[in-house]
Write a protein that holds these residues in place. Structure first.
Motif, mmCIF file in Angstrom:
data_model
loop_
_atom_site.group_PDB
_atom_site.id
_atom_site.type_symbol
_atom_site.label_atom_id
_atom_site.label_comp_id
_atom_site.label_asym_id
_atom_site.label_seq_id
_atom_site.Cartn_x
_atom_site.Cartn_y
_atom_site.Cartn_z
ATOM 1 N N THR A 156 4.518 -6.725 4.694
ATOM 2 C CA THR A 156 3.754 -5.627 4.763
ATOM 3 C C THR A 156 4.451 -4.443 3.992
ATOM 4 O O THR A 156 5.468 -4.027 4.695
ATOM 5 C CB THR A 156 2.869 -4.892 5.970
ATOM 6 O OG1 THR A 156 2.136 -6.207 6.462
ATOM 7 C CG2 THR A 156 2.182 -3.930 5.760
ATOM 8 N N ALA A 157 4.422 -4.028 2.698
ATOM 9 C CA ALA A 157 5.075 -2.997 2.255
ATOM 10 C C ALA A 157 4.473 -1.609 2.098
ATOM 11 O O ALA A 157 3.151 -1.618 1.495
ATOM 12 C CB ALA A 157 5.788 -3.529 0.779
ATOM 13 N N GLU A 158 4.899 -0.346 2.363
ATOM 14 C CA GLU A 158 4.704 0.830 2.391
ATOM 15 C C GLU A 158 5.447 1.456 1.188
ATOM 16 O O GLU A 158 6.671 1.459 1.333
ATOM 17 C CB GLU A 158 4.614 1.687 3.410
ATOM 18 C CG GLU A 158 3.534 1.182 4.626
ATOM 19 C CD GLU A 158 3.607 2.134 5.766
ATOM 20 O OE1 GLU A 158 2.533 3.012 6.062
ATOM 21 O OE2 GLU A 158 4.615 2.232 6.502
ATOM 22 N N MET A 159 4.745 1.838 0.230
ATOM 23 C CA MET A 159 5.472 2.416 -1.024
ATOM 24 C C MET A 159 4.755 3.838 -1.452
ATOM 25 O O MET A 159 3.943 3.661 -2.435
ATOM 26 C CB MET A 159 5.533 1.236 -2.089
ATOM 27 C CG MET A 159 6.297 -0.100 -1.854
ATOM 28 S SD MET A 159 6.632 -0.834 -2.959
ATOM 29 C CE MET A 159 5.091 -1.942 -3.221
ATOM 30 N N GLY A 162 -5.375 4.934 -0.116
ATOM 31 C CA GLY A 162 -6.426 4.047 0.166
ATOM 32 C C GLY A 162 -6.370 2.840 -0.551
ATOM 33 O O GLY A 162 -6.889 1.711 -0.339
ATOM 34 N N ASP A 163 -5.562 2.879 -1.669
ATOM 35 C CA ASP A 163 -5.293 1.647 -2.748
ATOM 36 C C ASP A 163 -4.316 0.687 -2.015
ATOM 37 O O ASP A 163 -3.306 1.065 -1.227
ATOM 38 C CB ASP A 163 -4.644 2.006 -3.994
ATOM 39 C CG ASP A 163 -5.780 2.530 -5.057
ATOM 40 O OD1 ASP A 163 -6.984 2.538 -4.685
ATOM 41 O OD2 ASP A 163 -5.512 3.139 -5.948
ATOM 42 N N TYR A 164 -4.535 -0.693 -2.322
ATOM 43 C CA TYR A 164 -3.702 -1.602 -1.817
ATOM 44 C C TYR A 164 -3.586 -2.823 -2.635
ATOM 45 O O TYR A 164 -4.433 -2.964 -3.502
ATOM 46 C CB TYR A 164 -3.808 -2.038 -0.505
ATOM 47 C CG TYR A 164 -5.124 -2.337 -0.009
ATOM 48 C CD1 TYR A 164 -5.632 -3.997 -0.220
ATOM 49 C CD2 TYR A 164 -6.318 -1.859 0.255
ATOM 50 C CE1 TYR A 164 -6.588 -4.547 0.000
ATOM 51 C CE2 TYR A 164 -7.639 -2.292 0.626
ATOM 52 C CZ TYR A 164 -7.578 -3.756 0.454
ATOM 53 O OH TYR A 164 -9.072 -4.231 0.675
ATOM 54 N N THR A 176 0.807 -1.202 -0.007
ATOM 55 C CA THR A 176 -0.052 0.200 -0.102
ATOM 56 C C THR A 176 0.843 1.304 0.103
ATOM 57 O O THR A 176 2.177 1.229 0.104
ATOM 58 C CB THR A 176 -0.960 0.033 1.219
ATOM 59 O OG1 THR A 176 -2.003 1.042 1.137
ATOM 60 C CG2 THR A 176 -0.391 0.025 2.632
ATOM 61 N N GLY A 177 0.313 2.604 -0.157
ATOM 62 C CA GLY A 177 1.178 3.643 -0.148
ATOM 63 C C GLY A 177 1.350 3.915 1.269
ATOM 64 O O GLY A 177 2.645 4.338 1.552
ATOM 65 N N LYS A 178 0.385 4.280 2.131
ATOM 66 C CA LYS A 178 0.315 4.564 3.595
ATOM 67 C C LYS A 178 -0.408 3.431 4.397
ATOM 68 O O LYS A 178 -1.651 3.447 4.025
ATOM 69 C CB LYS A 178 0.250 5.903 3.736
ATOM 70 C CG LYS A 178 0.425 6.255 5.150
ATOM 71 C CD LYS A 178 0.143 7.642 5.354
ATOM 72 C CE LYS A 178 0.288 7.970 7.075
ATOM 73 N NZ LYS A 178 1.548 7.615 7.532
ATOM 74 N N LEU A 179 0.087 2.683 5.327
ATOM 75 C CA LEU A 179 -0.734 1.752 5.857
ATOM 76 C C LEU A 179 -1.899 2.525 6.737
ATOM 77 O O LEU A 179 -1.841 3.225 7.596
ATOM 78 C CB LEU A 179 0.263 1.029 6.742
ATOM 79 C CG LEU A 179 -0.605 -0.180 7.647
ATOM 80 C CD1 LEU A 179 -1.055 -1.319 6.829
ATOM 81 C CD2 LEU A 179 0.359 -0.734 8.894
ATOM 82 N N ASP A 180 -3.195 1.794 6.557
ATOM 83 C CA ASP A 180 -4.132 2.187 7.229
ATOM 84 C C ASP A 180 -4.216 0.989 8.105
ATOM 85 O O ASP A 180 -4.681 -0.007 7.591
ATOM 86 C CB ASP A 180 -5.292 2.480 6.412
ATOM 87 C CG ASP A 180 -6.842 2.688 7.069
ATOM 88 O OD1 ASP A 180 -6.883 2.141 8.332
ATOM 89 O OD2 ASP A 180 -7.740 3.236 6.666
ATOM 90 N N VAL A 181 -3.963 1.305 9.535
ATOM 91 C CA VAL A 181 -4.016 0.154 10.321
ATOM 92 C C VAL A 181 -5.321 -0.682 10.710
ATOM 93 O O VAL A 181 -5.459 -1.696 10.643
ATOM 94 C CB VAL A 181 -3.233 0.775 11.778
ATOM 95 C CG1 VAL A 181 -3.334 -0.185 12.758
ATOM 96 C CG2 VAL A 181 -2.116 1.408 11.665
#
Length: 329
Positions: free
Chosen positions: A115-118, A125-127, A84-89
């Motif tokens: 779990t990769a933040e990119m 919101g996309d993953y 995902t771009g930024k993790l939504d916990v």
């Protein structure tokens, strides 16, 4: 969540750089390993747009473990890749909970993942999800379809809905219909469109393994991308045809709706979707009733949908008859 999936052979503990699995402790004596990988595809966009993330993890596991069982393998362990771009916990917790639930249904251990933040790779919101499953079968119980022959019976196990294929078309149909995902589903009164389309892929592992180990099954085909027409030939000898009768099982309302909205001819419907049959089972005619009972006792909705016959020159390996009468569109 991972600990809840622990099984003999693996502790399902997280934190190391790798996970160990003991085949001997799992009860195997002469095992052959089988590995699969898959994803959920654009069904994830439905989850994102509907704001519901608790079932796509089940889909992820199902797409992998159902491919293992068609070769007679028992799923042992599973790993996931969540990017995902930024993790939504909160969303991440729901996704992992679904993965753990899928593993429990399949009897395999969730032993790790990534779990990769990119930032910059994914929009807000996309993953994306990918899954990796490893299973094993005793060498003498591997299934490759090589013994399938004319006169064998074809059983179909009912699907739970669209499963995880064809969602690019599904999303286009939804967009053209003008319906929001929180609107009532036209084909399922009392349920929102988002919830109906996010019904998770059915996991067939335990019921099919029971029939495999009882020696009742010659071939299994998981009906995924390519639908009924393109998946059965993957498990049939070149000289065989699976002849199916569309009148022997009901077309679930979601597929009738999609067929009408997209104006799909029956062959395209059969090539795009599972049409209500998520797993196909080929059995000897003499074992058909016993296999049907075993699968039904395992919780499956079982239909006798056709038979195997000898293939004529240049003939497609899957024939679906009676669609005009059974699925008027």
């Amino acid at each position: 969540m991972a600990k809840s999936t622990a099984r003999p052979g693996g502790a399902a503990g997280l934190g190391g750089f790798g996970a160990l699995f003991d085949l001997k402790a799992a009860g195997f004596t002469d095992p052959v390993l089988v590995a699969t990988t898959d994803g959920v595809g654009t069904k994830l966009k439905v989850a994102i747009d509907a704001g519901r993330h608790d079932t796509v993890g089940i889909d992820l596991v199902a797409m992998c473990v159902n491919d293992l069982v068609v070769q007679g393998a028992e799923p042992l362990f599973f790993l996931d890749y969540f990017a995902t771009g930024k993790l939504d916990v909160a969303a991440g917790r729901q996704i992992i909970a679904g993965i753990a639930e899928g593993c429990r249904q399949a009897g395999c251990a969730l032993v790790g993942g990534e779990t990769a933040e990119m930032p910059g790779m994914y929009a807000g919101g996309d993953y994306d999800l990918a899954g990796f499953a490893v299973g094993a079968a005793e060498r003498h119980q591997l299934i490759d379809g090589s013994t399938v022959g004319a006169g064998d019976v074809v059983l179909g196990l009912g699907s739970s809905g669209v499963h995880s294929n064809g969602y690019s078309l599904v999303r286009k149909v939804v967009a053209l219909s003008g319906l929001a995902y929180d609107a009532e589903a036209p084909f399922q009164p009392g349920t929102s469109l988002g919830d109906a389309l996010l019904t998770p892929t059915r996991i067939y592992v335990k019921s099919c393994l029971k029939a495999v180990r009882a020696g009742k099954i010659k071939a299994l085909a998981h009906i995924t991308g390519g639908g009924l027409l393109d998946n059965l030939p993957r498990v049939l000898p070149a000289d065989c045809v699976a002849e199916l009768d569309a009148g022997r099982w009901p077309l679930p309302p979601v597929f009738a709706w999609l067929q009408r909205q997209a104006r799909l001819a029956a062959p395209e419907l059969c090539r795009t979707f599972n049409c209500g049959i998520g797993m196909v089972v080929v059995v000897p005619a003499a074992e058909a009733e016993a296999a049907r009972r075993l699968l039904s006792d395992g919780g499956e909705q079982v239909f006798t949908i056709g038979e195997i016959r000898r293939r004529r020159a240049d003939e497609a390996q899957t024939q679906v008859q009676g669609t005009d009468a059974a699925w008027p569109g």
